[in-house]
Enzyme design. Structure first.
Site, PDB file in Angstrom:
ATOM      1  N   LYS A  81       0.836  -1.195   0.000  1.00 57.39           N
ATOM      2  CA  LYS A  81       0.000   0.000   0.000  1.00 57.39           C
ATOM      3  C   LYS A  81       0.876   1.252   0.000  1.00 57.39           C
ATOM      4  O   LYS A  81       1.881   1.314   0.711  1.00 57.39           O
ATOM      5  CB  LYS A  81      -0.905  -0.012   1.232  1.00 57.39           C
ATOM      6  CG  LYS A  81      -1.915   1.134   1.286  1.00 57.39           C
ATOM      7  CD  LYS A  81      -2.814   0.984   2.504  1.00 57.39           C
ATOM      8  CE  LYS A  81      -3.856   2.092   2.591  1.00 57.39           C
ATOM      9  NZ  LYS A  81      -4.744   1.931   3.759  1.00 57.39           N
ATOM     10  N   SER A 158      -9.399   2.235   2.842  1.00 62.61           N
ATOM     11  CA  SER A 158      -8.444   2.907   1.989  1.00 62.61           C
ATOM     12  C   SER A 158      -7.425   1.983   1.343  1.00 62.61           C
ATOM     13  O   SER A 158      -6.617   2.431   0.529  1.00 62.61           O
ATOM     14  CB  SER A 158      -7.713   3.980   2.812  1.00 62.61           C
ATOM     15  OG  SER A 158      -6.941   3.399   3.847  1.00 62.61           O
ATOM     16  N   SER A 182      -9.976   0.119   7.017  1.00 61.90           N
ATOM     17  CA  SER A 182      -9.351   0.257   5.703  1.00 61.90           C
ATOM     18  C   SER A 182      -8.790  -1.023   5.121  1.00 61.90           C
ATOM     19  O   SER A 182      -8.467  -1.071   3.938  1.00 61.90           O
ATOM     20  CB  SER A 182      -8.251   1.320   5.754  1.00 61.90           C
ATOM     21  OG  SER A 182      -8.805   2.603   5.875  1.00 61.90           O
TER      22      SER A 182
END
Length: 475
Positions: A81, A158, A182
């Protein structure tokens, strides 16, 4: 028909490497080719480094040839990420405020360092909304990340880029972060397994601006892969003041020897934590999943915690952190960020020290309540989300009465407040012939702090009893 390597689990890949039937170079090449041909429609990756990945894969192949792999993920394609520092690659956090040429990018975050040490093949970085601030994945820098089940729908956020990549067979594993859901939100929307471990189990560096709400953890297609990845990510790192000691035993080994049934497991089932409201398909699939758990021998009681929505307390803690992030870029930064973030900060900015202490007090009270619940029950299960993935490019579902992302994620952020381990696993697909048909739903499994093993055991038993929906199977 043989399964292409891009769709294999990490455990199957490693078994194939060890036997000589598969090669890390072939698996990495297949993954890179899939990214090249398919990611344009999904936009999961913001950086791909094929040369570096193939070098790492060749090194891994050499270790297997010598019978000396580094660990349970050696040679497995993994994505990172774009909130986690990765040496050699810029970490731009989805924001135009950061310049890739401002620094040399020489530091690995703890999770990235542990993956390298284990021989994982890092193929690239995956998208996040700006600074990971919301529950969907789009940004001014990288655009909209879409759900591979239906590219008109959001992948969630996210950690949406990672979830989309794993679901679409563009990455075997990914490491995400979770400050309010997330990992679990996008994993649920994309039909994969996502695990937020106990706070401190996976170290973070630099410290998150969202403080002790923030966790890092694995996102995979199987529970066994989550366990293997958690073993790797759990290594102690001195740069995180709250990091737990390196575990003395393997959760993957525990899982492999755990009973297949759940006859000694007590489960509390809450449909809505006392304040949520679910779409009918979510409720139907959750009820069916609970019946599977009951059929495995678990003692299941339906409970109603009777909570009032703790979003007000979460907002104080979360948006205080978001304000701190932007303050580092000066007063003009607010005009250069995601308009949704700017608007959210305008709604959530008048917090006093007393407000912060009140929010912290509620957080502590929730922790006490959950501690009391877990004296009676091994796990709490809930829906992961009350609905299925909605329109890509929108921050909230159509006709939402609130612009806050917390309004449609009522079951995720409470367990960031309490720091408990929480996992989502697919509970089915939406049925019917309307535009919502064929989209994944998720079951959330929560245990007491430090009982990550119990979460994984229940999830693995459920996984073994059902046929989890797979995007590969739908093609």
């Amino acid at each position: 028909m043989d399964v292409p390597t891009r769709w294999m689990s990490a455990t199957d890949l490693v078994d194939g490497y060890s036997s000589g039937m598969l090669s890390p170079v072939t698996a990495t090449t297949d993954t890179l080719q899939a990214i090249e041909t398919e990611d344009a429609a999904i936009n999961a990756f913001c950086l791909v480094d094929a040369d570096s990945a193939l070098r790492d894969a060749a090194d891994s192949a050499g270790r297997y040839a010598q019978g000396r792999p580094l660990g349970p993920l050696d040679g497995v394609p993994v994505s990172i990420k774009d909130l986690l520092l990765t040496a050699g690659w810029p970490t731009l956090r989805g924001s135009e405020l950061l310049d890739p040429d401002d620094q040399e990018w020489t530091v690995d975050a703890p999770a990235v360092a542990r993956l390298r040490e284990a021989g994982a093949v890092l193929v690239g970085k995956v998208t996040t909304p700006e600074f990971g601030w919301k529950g969907v994945t789009d940004s001014l820098r990288y655009g909209v990340t879409r759900n591979p089940w239906n590219t008109e729908r959001t992948a969630g956020g996210s950690s949406g880029g990672g979830a989309a990549a794993v679901a679409a067979g563009l990455s075997t594993l990914t490491v995400g972060t979770d400050g309010g859901g997330s990992i679990r939100i996008p994993a649920s929307f994309c039909g994969i397994v996502g695990f937020k471990p106990t706070y401190g189990r996976v170290p973070l560096y630099p410290a998150s601006p969202f403080g002790t709400l923030a966790h890092a953890g694995p996102m995979c297609r199987t529970v066994a892969d989550c366990a293997a990845m958690l073993d790797v990510l759990s290594g102690f790192d001195h740069r995180d003041w709250s990091a737990m000691p390196t575990p003395t035993h393997s959760v993957a080994d525990d899982l492999a020897t755990a009973p297949a049934d759940l006859r000694d497991v007590r489960i509390a089932y809450s449909r809505d934590l006392g304040y949520g409201a679910n779409d009918p398909v979510v409720q139907q699939n959750t009820d069916a999943a609970v019946e599977v758990l009951r059929g495995l021998g678990a003692e299941v009681d339906e409970v109603n915690p009777g909570w009032e929505d703790p979003a007000w307390a979460y907002h104080i803690l979360w948006f205080s952190g978001a304000q701190m992030v932007l303050s580092a870029f000066g007063e003009e930064a607010i005009g250069k960020v995601d308009p949704g973030l700017a608007q959210a900060l305008s709604r959530h900015r008048e917090f006093s020290a007393a407000d912060y202490l009140d929010a912290t007090a509620l957080r502590m009270a929730l922790g006490v309540e959950m501690g009391e619940l877990h004296r009676r029950y091994d796990v709490l299960v809930t829906p992961t989300l009350p609905g299925v993935a909605f329109e890509a490019g929108s921050d909230v579902p159509a006709h939402s009465e609130s612009q806050d992302w917390t309004s449609w994620t009522p079951y995720s952020y409470p367990f960031n407040l309490t720091g408990q381990p929480a996992l989502t696993i697919p509970s089915g697909l939406s049925a019917g012939d309307d535009e919502d048909a064929g989209l994944p739903t998720g079951l959330q499994i929560v245990a007491a702090r430090h009982r990550d093993d119990v979460v994984l055991r229940v999830a693995a038993a459920y996984e073994s009893a059902v046929s989890l929906p797979s995007l590969r199977g739908s093609r």
